[in-house]
Design a protein around this motif. Structure first.
Motif, PDB file in Angstrom:
ATOM      1  N   MET A   1     -30.589 -27.667 -69.619  1.00 53.86           N
ATOM      2  CA  MET A   1     -31.549 -28.658 -70.399  1.00 53.86           C
ATOM      3  C   MET A   1     -31.722 -29.941 -69.586  1.00 53.86           C
ATOM      4  N   PHE A   2     -32.800 -30.500 -69.735  1.00 54.94           N
ATOM      5  CA  PHE A   2     -33.015 -31.650 -68.717  1.00 54.94           C
ATOM      6  C   PHE A   2     -32.564 -32.923 -69.797  1.00 54.94           C
ATOM      7  N   SER A   3     -32.241 -33.959 -68.987  1.00 55.78           N
ATOM      8  CA  SER A   3     -31.770 -35.086 -69.471  1.00 55.78           C
ATOM      9  C   SER A   3     -33.065 -36.077 -70.306  1.00 55.78           C
TER      10      SER A   3
ATOM     11  N   HIS B   1     -32.122 -15.336 -68.141  1.00 56.03           N
ATOM     12  CA  HIS B   1     -32.006 -15.349 -69.396  1.00 56.03           C
ATOM     13  C   HIS B   1     -30.812 -16.529 -69.749  1.00 56.03           C
ATOM     14  N   ASP B   2     -29.447 -16.273 -69.223  1.00 57.86           N
ATOM     15  CA  ASP B   2     -28.667 -17.265 -69.337  1.00 57.86           C
ATOM     16  C   ASP B   2     -28.627 -18.380 -68.317  1.00 57.86           C
ATOM     17  N   VAL B   3     -29.641 -19.055 -68.265  1.00 57.84           N
ATOM     18  CA  VAL B   3     -29.746 -19.939 -67.072  1.00 57.84           C
ATOM     19  C   VAL B   3     -28.819 -20.914 -66.985  1.00 57.84           C
ATOM     20  N   GLU B   4     -28.573 -21.482 -67.904  1.00 61.24           N
ATOM     21  CA  GLU B   4     -27.695 -22.962 -67.950  1.00 61.24           C
ATOM     22  C   GLU B   4     -26.320 -22.581 -67.415  1.00 61.24           C
ATOM     23  N   ASN B   5     -25.774 -21.299 -67.802  1.00 62.52           N
ATOM     24  CA  ASN B   5     -24.305 -20.752 -67.330  1.00 62.52           C
ATOM     25  C   ASN B   5     -24.226 -20.113 -66.047  1.00 62.52           C
TER      26      ASN B   5
ATOM     27  N   LEU C   1     -26.455 -21.135 -63.174  1.00 60.37           N
ATOM     28  CA  LEU C   1     -27.296 -22.001 -62.171  1.00 60.37           C
ATOM     29  C   LEU C   1     -27.048 -21.634 -60.623  1.00 60.37           C
ATOM     30  N   VAL C   2     -25.869 -21.176 -60.522  1.00 58.08           N
ATOM     31  CA  VAL C   2     -25.621 -20.772 -59.144  1.00 58.08           C
ATOM     32  C   VAL C   2     -25.200 -19.466 -59.089  1.00 58.08           C
ATOM     33  N   PRO C   3     -25.949 -18.618 -58.216  1.00 58.62           N
ATOM     34  CA  PRO C   3     -25.416 -17.048 -58.448  1.00 58.62           C
ATOM     35  C   PRO C   3     -24.110 -16.908 -57.791  1.00 58.62           C
ATOM     36  N   ASP C   4     -23.525 -15.580 -58.215  1.00 55.27           N
ATOM     37  CA  ASP C   4     -22.350 -15.117 -57.520  1.00 55.27           C
ATOM     38  C   ASP C   4     -22.372 -14.563 -56.158  1.00 55.27           C
ATOM     39  N   PHE C   5     -22.448 -15.601 -55.425  1.00 59.59           N
ATOM     40  CA  PHE C   5     -22.444 -15.245 -53.860  1.00 59.59           C
ATOM     41  C   PHE C   5     -21.191 -14.741 -53.370  1.00 59.59           C
ATOM     42  N   LYS C   6     -19.993 -15.119 -53.900  1.00 61.06           N
ATOM     43  CA  LYS C   6     -18.710 -14.640 -53.416  1.00 61.06           C
ATOM     44  C   LYS C   6     -18.674 -13.053 -53.661  1.00 61.06           C
TER      45      LYS C   6
ATOM     46  N   GLN D   1     -33.169 -20.677 -59.085  1.00 63.18           N
ATOM     47  CA  GLN D   1     -32.826 -21.769 -60.343  1.00 63.18           C
ATOM     48  C   GLN D   1     -33.104 -23.145 -60.050  1.00 63.18           C
ATOM     49  N   CYS D   2     -33.426 -23.534 -59.138  1.00 67.62           N
ATOM     50  CA  CYS D   2     -33.961 -25.107 -58.894  1.00 67.62           C
ATOM     51  C   CYS D   2     -35.086 -25.264 -59.372  1.00 67.62           C
ATOM     52  N   GLY D   3     -36.107 -24.459 -59.429  1.00 71.21           N
ATOM     53  CA  GLY D   3     -37.300 -24.747 -59.515  1.00 71.21           C
ATOM     54  C   GLY D   3     -37.628 -24.610 -61.130  1.00 71.21           C
ATOM     55  N   THR D   4     -38.771 -25.466 -61.721  1.00 80.87           N
ATOM     56  CA  THR D   4     -39.132 -25.286 -63.141  1.00 80.87           C
ATOM     57  C   THR D   4     -40.461 -25.607 -63.000  1.00 80.87           C
ATOM     58  N   LEU D   5     -41.362 -24.892 -63.968  1.00 82.38           N
ATOM     59  CA  LEU D   5     -42.732 -25.397 -64.346  1.00 82.38           C
ATOM     60  C   LEU D   5     -42.892 -25.791 -65.519  1.00 82.38           C
TER      61      LEU D   5
END
Ligand code: LLP
Length: 385
Positions: free
Chosen positions: A1-3, A233-237, A239-244, A273-277
């Motif tokens: 969510m945005f501040s 779907h669960d964007v907030e949790n 935000l960074v993909p599991d590259f590992k 994830q870094c872009g929003t319309l």
């Protein structure tokens, strides 16, 4: 969510517009680098996902290479500061101008998709008195378990050279001293969330490598493409993909031969994830079965829902205090019934003027925008660190 502070910033900006969180991009790049550097992997960024200069600037600084699919993407990469030896050029239909341009600029490698293409590259390399480095893009016939429009590694797809054609291609290449075969390339699809698929890819690559080794053909570079999915779907949790976990699969299952370098081409997982319309509600209209929230953004800004029935999380950023949820079809203004971002969504009551965020739109969003209906393009916003 945005501040609230960020939402206030959005209020003063003409809608619809894309906003990019550069802080999140940097975090994502750091996570990707930490995971890939453990294995000395070479990761290229697929410009097709998003070729904005601000974004490319961050990506360049992170040390990634560039994966391009057109002459203009190569141009954009060079203008952004990528060096020719960091650039790979893929695509099933490279045109003459693009090939000549890539040869003139001595890019690192062409990922070639057919025998007729190899012939043309050889001819233009000869004309330019140069050697072109090529990797064969092989269609591994591995199912990616993703939307059929973004599956690329099956025999029915137009991409790559089929395995049964390899003897003919290798034989034919002997006539082309201007081509230096340096590796193999694979890409089986995009938005892959079932990571077992990558394990199957590794197994197939191992078999194909065996075939080349038995013919004493040495391949320095193995490029396994991109495709790592993001969580819409669960964007907030997430935000960074599991590259590992992603890179671990390759480390575990891909057989690397002596002196070989392993390459990847990631697009969506870097910028999704870094872009929003951000859009504004124009009207709320009562339908027979549902309410319609009609936005000032449409398929002209983000075509993924219309084209792939893709899900994007939608949020009302400016609900009235204590608003309760109502059910809406969230639609755009374009005269097409497919111009719909989501059906039967429960959102805090929406009113004219509310700001609506459509999340995870950083990849294949702005780059796929169209000029349909001659709609206005509003300026993009970048949120700094
Ligand atoms: N390498 C090759 C050869 C590709 O064709 C692609 C994407 C990539 C790398 C990057 O894949 P990624 O890591 O982004 O999954 N417009 C569609 C996606 C098309 C993907 C095309 N190829 C969408 O919006 O879902």
């Amino acid at each position: 969510m945005f501040s609230q502070q960020r939402i206030a910033l959005f209020q003063n900006h003409p809608t619809p517009f894309y906003v990019y969180d550069l802080g999140l991009l940097e975090k994502t790049l750091a996570a990707m680098n930490a995971a890939s550097s453990q294995y000395n992997y070479h990761v290229h960024y697929a410009l097709k996902a998003n070729s904005n200069r601000e974004i490319l600037d961050r990506i360049l600084k992170s040390g990634m290479g560039a994966d391009c699919v057109s002459g203009n993407e190569i141009k954009r990469a060079l203008e952004s500061g990528f060096t020719p030896d960091q650039i790979v050029f893929a695509g099933v239909g490279k045109n003459d101008t693009e090939i000549r341009f890539a040869i003139a600029n001595d890019i690192f490698c062409f990922n070639c998709e057919s025998l007729p293409e190899l012939e043309v590259i050889a001819q233009f390399a000869r004309d330019a008195n140069k050697t072109a480095r090529v990797a064969l893009r092989i269609n591994p016939n591995v199912h990616a378990n993703t939307h059929h429009y973004i599956t690329t590694g099956l025999e029915e797809n137009k991409f790559g050279i089929n395995i049964h054609e390899l003897p003919e291609v290798i034989e034919a290449m002997k006539q082309y001293p201007q081509l230096e075969l340096i590796g193999l390339h694979f890409h089986i699809g995009s938005q892959i969330t079932d990571l077992n698929v990558f394990r199957s890819l590794c197994t197939r690559v191992n078999e194909i490598q065996e075939w080349f080794a038995s013919r004493r053909i040495i391949l320095k570079h193995i490029n396994v493409g991109g495709g790592l999915g993001v969580d819409y779907h669960d964007v907030e949790n997430n935000l960074v993909p599991d590259f590992k976990t992603y890179f671990e699969i390759f480390a575990k299952f891909l057989e690397v031969r002596q002196g070989q370098q392993i390459h990847f081409e990631l697009g969506r997982s870097i910028v999704g994830q870094c872009g929003t319309l951000i859009s504004r509600v124009l009207y709320v209209k009562k339908g027979v079965q549902t309410n319609f929230a009609i936005l000032d953004a449409g398929m002209t800004e983000l075509i993924r829902p219309a084209l792939y029935q893709a899900y994007h999380k939608i949020e009302n950023l400016t609900p009235s205090p204590g608003a309760t949820d109502l059910r809406y079809d969230v639609v755009g203004p374009v005269c097409e019934s497919s111009d719909c971002f989501g059906k039967a969504l429960d959102l805090p009551e929406v009113k004219r003027g509310d700001l609506i965020a459509i999340r995870t739109a950083g990849a294949y969003g702005e780059v796929m925008a169209s000029g349909y209906n001659l709609r206005e393009r509003e300026e993009t916003m970048y949120l700094p660190l």
